[in-house]
Design an enzyme around this catalytic site. Structure first.
Site, short mmCIF file in Angstrom:
data_model
loop_
_atom_site.label_atom_id
_atom_site.label_comp_id
_atom_site.label_asym_id
_atom_site.label_seq_id
_atom_site.Cartn_x
_atom_site.Cartn_y
_atom_site.Cartn_z
N HIS A 1 -4.58 5.09 -2.53
CA HIS A 1 -5.88 5.99 -2.53
C HIS A 1 -5.41 7.30 -2.96
O HIS A 1 -4.17 7.91 -2.75
CB HIS A 1 -6.52 6.26 -1.21
CG HIS A 1 -6.89 5.07 -0.48
ND1 HIS A 1 -6.23 4.33 0.43
CD2 HIS A 1 -8.23 4.22 -0.69
CE1 HIS A 1 -7.09 3.18 0.72
NE2 HIS A 1 -8.14 3.24 0.01
N TYR B 1 0.86 -1.11 0.03
CA TYR B 1 0.17 0.12 0.03
C TYR B 1 0.94 1.20 -0.12
O TYR B 1 1.91 1.52 0.81
CB TYR B 1 -0.87 0.00 1.27
CG TYR B 1 -1.76 1.35 1.40
CD1 TYR B 1 -2.58 1.86 0.37
CD2 TYR B 1 -1.54 2.13 2.53
CE1 TYR B 1 -3.42 2.84 0.40
CE2 TYR B 1 -2.43 3.23 2.49
CZ TYR B 1 -3.17 3.42 1.45
OH TYR B 1 -3.78 4.80 1.58
#
Length: 164
Positions: A115, A77
């Site tokens: 994100h 991530y």
């Protein structure tokens, strides 16, 4: 640039003694304040978190978290990737992202995601150049920034043929 003058871009690991550099960059780059867990995850990721230097000036960083999926596979991530505005367009973000993508390839990590705020077209286009695709939209992901929605961008890689 003067003829023949190459300005060196170098990457350095983040350790306890220089984590303040990462904190200072994040304060300058992002509208979000990161908590202690962010910095603990960044330090724990080892080679997956780097500071970028341009002529020995710290101008950018990538910070990742390694996550174990069901079944034991690891995915990466990307918590943050940023370069100070005056140094954008010089290949520093590309160097940081390629570093992480190369590590993923060498370690047979097949999924990388992040994100991005839905209105951050520069970031979305940047990641798309590297094969990331929008895989999800999350409403009200962010608090205290507008718009609050984000896209999840994901890149699935193919296993490397290289031996460790």
């Amino acid at each position: 640039m003067g003829a023949g003058r190459e300005v060196a871009i170098s990457l350095d690991g983040v350790r306890d003694k220089n984590v303040m550099q990462l904190k200072k960059l994040n304060t300058a780059l992002f509208p979000v304040r990161y908590n202690d867990k962010y910095y603990a995850d960044a330090l724990a990721s080892g080679e997956f978190t780097k500071l970028a230097y341009y002529s020995d000036i710290c101008v950018g960083s990538i910070a990742c978290r390694l996550e174990k999926k069901e079944g034991g596979a690891i995915r990466v991530y990307i918590m943050t990737l940023g370069v100070l505005a005056p140094y954008r367009g010089l290949g520093i973000g590309t160097r940081l992202l390629n570093h992480v993508l190369d590590l993923c390839s060498k370690q047979n990590i097949l999924e990388i995601y992040l994100h991005v705020q839905t209105n951050n077209e520069d970031a979305i286009n940047f990641y798309k150049k590297f094969g990331f695709e929008i895989t999800e939209t999350i409403k009200n992901y962010y608090t205290n920034i507008d718009p609050p929605d984000c896209f999840v961008l994901t890149k699935f890689t193919t296993p490397s043929q290289a031996k460790k």
